[in-house]
Design a protein around this motif. Sequence first.
Motif, PDB file in Angstrom:
ATOM      1  N   GLU A   1       0.896  -1.361   0.441  1.00  0.00           N
ATOM      2  CA  GLU A   1      -0.007   0.192   0.105  1.00  0.00           C
ATOM      3  C   GLU A   1       0.755   1.181  -0.127  1.00  0.00           C
ATOM      4  N   PHE A   2       2.103   0.980   0.560  1.00  0.00           N
ATOM      5  CA  PHE A   2       3.185   2.364   1.053  1.00  0.00           C
ATOM      6  C   PHE A   2       3.622   2.693  -0.590  1.00  0.00           C
ATOM      7  N   PHE A   3       3.930   1.311  -1.674  1.00  0.00           N
ATOM      8  CA  PHE A   3       3.822   1.691  -2.310  1.00  0.00           C
ATOM      9  C   PHE A   3       3.760   2.416  -3.517  1.00  0.00           C
ATOM     10  N   LYS A   4       2.271   2.086  -3.339  1.00  0.00           N
ATOM     11  CA  LYS A   4       1.297   1.755  -4.503  1.00  0.00           C
ATOM     12  C   LYS A   4       0.657   3.430  -4.494  1.00  0.00           C
ATOM     13  N   ILE A   5       1.595   3.713  -3.277  1.00  0.00           N
ATOM     14  CA  ILE A   5       0.850   5.063  -3.085  1.00  0.00           C
ATOM     15  C   ILE A   5       1.987   6.209  -3.718  1.00  0.00           C
ATOM     16  N   GLN A   6       3.016   6.031  -3.092  1.00  0.00           N
ATOM     17  CA  GLN A   6       4.605   6.154  -3.605  1.00  0.00           C
ATOM     18  C   GLN A   6       4.672   6.105  -5.570  1.00  0.00           C
ATOM     19  N   LEU A   7       3.933   4.906  -5.841  1.00  0.00           N
ATOM     20  CA  LEU A   7       3.672   5.019  -7.704  1.00  0.00           C
ATOM     21  C   LEU A   7       3.192   6.387  -8.128  1.00  0.00           C
ATOM     22  N   GLU A   8       2.109   6.134  -7.740  1.00  0.00           N
ATOM     23  CA  GLU A   8       0.598   7.725  -8.073  1.00  0.00           C
ATOM     24  C   GLU A   8       1.356   8.488  -7.674  1.00  0.00           C
ATOM     25  N   GLU A   9       2.314   8.834  -6.447  1.00  0.00           N
ATOM     26  CA  GLU A   9       2.913  10.600  -6.300  1.00  0.00           C
ATOM     27  C   GLU A   9       3.985  10.803  -7.857  1.00  0.00           C
ATOM     28  N   PHE A  10       4.341   9.481  -8.018  1.00  0.00           N
ATOM     29  CA  PHE A  10       6.111   9.559  -8.895  1.00  0.00           C
ATOM     30  C   PHE A  10       5.244  10.259  -9.962  1.00  0.00           C
ATOM     31  N   LEU A  11       4.431   9.120 -10.960  1.00  0.00           N
ATOM     32  CA  LEU A  11       3.363   9.791 -11.937  1.00  0.00           C
ATOM     33  C   LEU A  11       2.958  11.044 -11.706  1.00  0.00           C
ATOM     34  N   LEU A  12       2.439  11.034 -10.737  1.00  0.00           N
ATOM     35  CA  LEU A  12       1.913  12.425 -10.768  1.00  0.00           C
ATOM     36  C   LEU A  12       3.161  13.365 -10.450  1.00  0.00           C
ATOM     37  N   LEU A  13       4.247  13.705  -9.547  1.00  0.00           N
ATOM     38  CA  LEU A  13       5.394  14.211  -9.992  1.00  0.00           C
ATOM     39  C   LEU A  13       5.813  14.355 -11.502  1.00  0.00           C
ATOM     40  N   THR A  14       6.122  13.816 -12.482  1.00  0.00           N
ATOM     41  CA  THR A  14       6.673  13.411 -13.766  1.00  0.00           C
ATOM     42  C   THR A  14       5.652  14.279 -14.055  1.00  0.00           C
TER      43      THR A  14
ATOM     44  N   SER B   1      17.298   5.091  -5.593  1.00  0.00           N
ATOM     45  CA  SER B   1      17.799   3.580  -4.689  1.00  0.00           C
ATOM     46  C   SER B   1      16.483   2.086  -4.977  1.00  0.00           C
ATOM     47  N   ILE B   2      16.951   1.471  -4.388  1.00  0.00           N
ATOM     48  CA  ILE B   2      15.818   0.184  -4.898  1.00  0.00           C
ATOM     49  C   ILE B   2      14.387   0.203  -4.502  1.00  0.00           C
ATOM     50  N   ALA B   3      14.552   1.864  -3.772  1.00  0.00           N
ATOM     51  CA  ALA B   3      13.078   1.746  -2.537  1.00  0.00           C
ATOM     52  C   ALA B   3      12.285   2.815  -3.204  1.00  0.00           C
ATOM     53  N   GLY B   4      13.033   3.420  -4.601  1.00  0.00           N
ATOM     54  CA  GLY B   4      12.606   4.930  -5.444  1.00  0.00           C
ATOM     55  C   GLY B   4      13.276   6.324  -4.656  1.00  0.00           C
ATOM     56  N   ALA B   5      13.493   6.038  -3.422  1.00  0.00           N
ATOM     57  CA  ALA B   5      13.628   6.841  -3.481  1.00  0.00           C
ATOM     58  C   ALA B   5      15.229   8.000  -4.470  1.00  0.00           C
ATOM     59  N   MET B   6      15.210   9.241  -4.762  1.00  0.00           N
ATOM     60  CA  MET B   6      16.037   9.878  -5.485  1.00  0.00           C
ATOM     61  C   MET B   6      16.541  11.545  -4.822  1.00  0.00           C
ATOM     62  N   GLY B   7      17.242  11.013  -5.965  1.00  0.00           N
ATOM     63  CA  GLY B   7      18.247  12.845  -5.731  1.00  0.00           C
ATOM     64  C   GLY B   7      18.715  12.781  -4.641  1.00  0.00           C
TER      65      GLY B   7
ATOM     66  N   GLY C   1      19.456  14.294  -1.251  1.00  0.00           N
ATOM     67  CA  GLY C   1      18.936  13.685  -0.376  1.00  0.00           C
ATOM     68  C   GLY C   1      17.788  12.769  -0.607  1.00  0.00           C
ATOM     69  N   GLN C   2      17.331  11.408  -0.607  1.00  0.00           N
ATOM     70  CA  GLN C   2      17.043  10.532  -2.010  1.00  0.00           C
ATOM     71  C   GLN C   2      15.662  10.719  -1.095  1.00  0.00           C
ATOM     72  N   PHE C   3      14.880  12.013  -1.818  1.00  0.00           N
ATOM     73  CA  PHE C   3      13.437  11.787  -0.947  1.00  0.00           C
ATOM     74  C   PHE C   3      13.016  11.230  -1.890  1.00  0.00           C
ATOM     75  N   MET C   4      11.224  10.586  -1.222  1.00  0.00           N
ATOM     76  CA  MET C   4      10.419   9.604  -1.708  1.00  0.00           C
ATOM     77  C   MET C   4       9.353  10.475  -2.851  1.00  0.00           C
ATOM     78  N   PRO C   5       8.863   9.903  -3.425  1.00  0.00           N
ATOM     79  CA  PRO C   5       8.032  11.107  -5.147  1.00  0.00           C
ATOM     80  C   PRO C   5       6.760  11.650  -3.334  1.00  0.00           C
ATOM     81  N   ASP C   6       6.630  11.694  -2.629  1.00  0.00           N
ATOM     82  CA  ASP C   6       5.415  12.163  -2.029  1.00  0.00           C
ATOM     83  C   ASP C   6       6.342  13.402  -1.085  1.00  0.00           C
ATOM     84  N   SER C   7       7.322  12.841  -1.018  1.00  0.00           N
ATOM     85  CA  SER C   7       8.503  13.642  -0.304  1.00  0.00           C
ATOM     86  C   SER C   7       8.818  15.094  -0.902  1.00  0.00           C
TER      87      SER C   7
END
Length: 208
Positions: free
Chosen positions: A35-48, A61-67, A69-75
Amino acid sequence: ASIIGIETKYGKITGNIRVLDSLSTLSFDYPRRAEFFKIQLEEFLLLTEEEDLDALKIKGSIAGAMGYGQFMPDSYRNYAVDFDFDGKRDILDNPVDAIGSVANFLSKKGKWEPNTKVVIKAQRIGERPNLRSVFKPYIMVSNLESLGLKSIPNVQSGLEVVPIELENHEGYEYWLGLRNYHSLSRYNKSKLYIMAVYEFSESLAEFL
């Protein structure tokens, strides 16, 4: 600055896995946190879409953190800022935006208190204490003796702290986390991570 140094060595190691692949896999093949990663996937698509980024090219990263500061998409969506005022929030390739975004995250989500400490030293005065594994201050300095601890001199007795035990080569050492300790836990819930950030920041301060 210390967080970015620890997370990615100032942008040198930001991850080489496509974020879209990581989040898709974790969303559907990792039931425990799907559930957490489904939310992050949606946030990532909105972000892009919002930031006009190519979803197929962004790596992390393997968990989807970026940049930096290794922000997750919602952050990224909620806390990234255009710190150099060039019209774009870019924490992937712009260190100025990355530094400002980490600061904004700590300020807004962590309720960071400027010009105050993260931790102060403590001393054990009895048997090894049985401490709670939490990050938010919960006990006043005046009550530390009930846990077999005492603070360094000249600390306000009414100050709320969270006692911390760390293992070292001689046994154990003790610290008292303040509100900014809790603030850093909103970035990473690990006392070792928080103390690494603190000690690195103290080292950096010596050169400023």
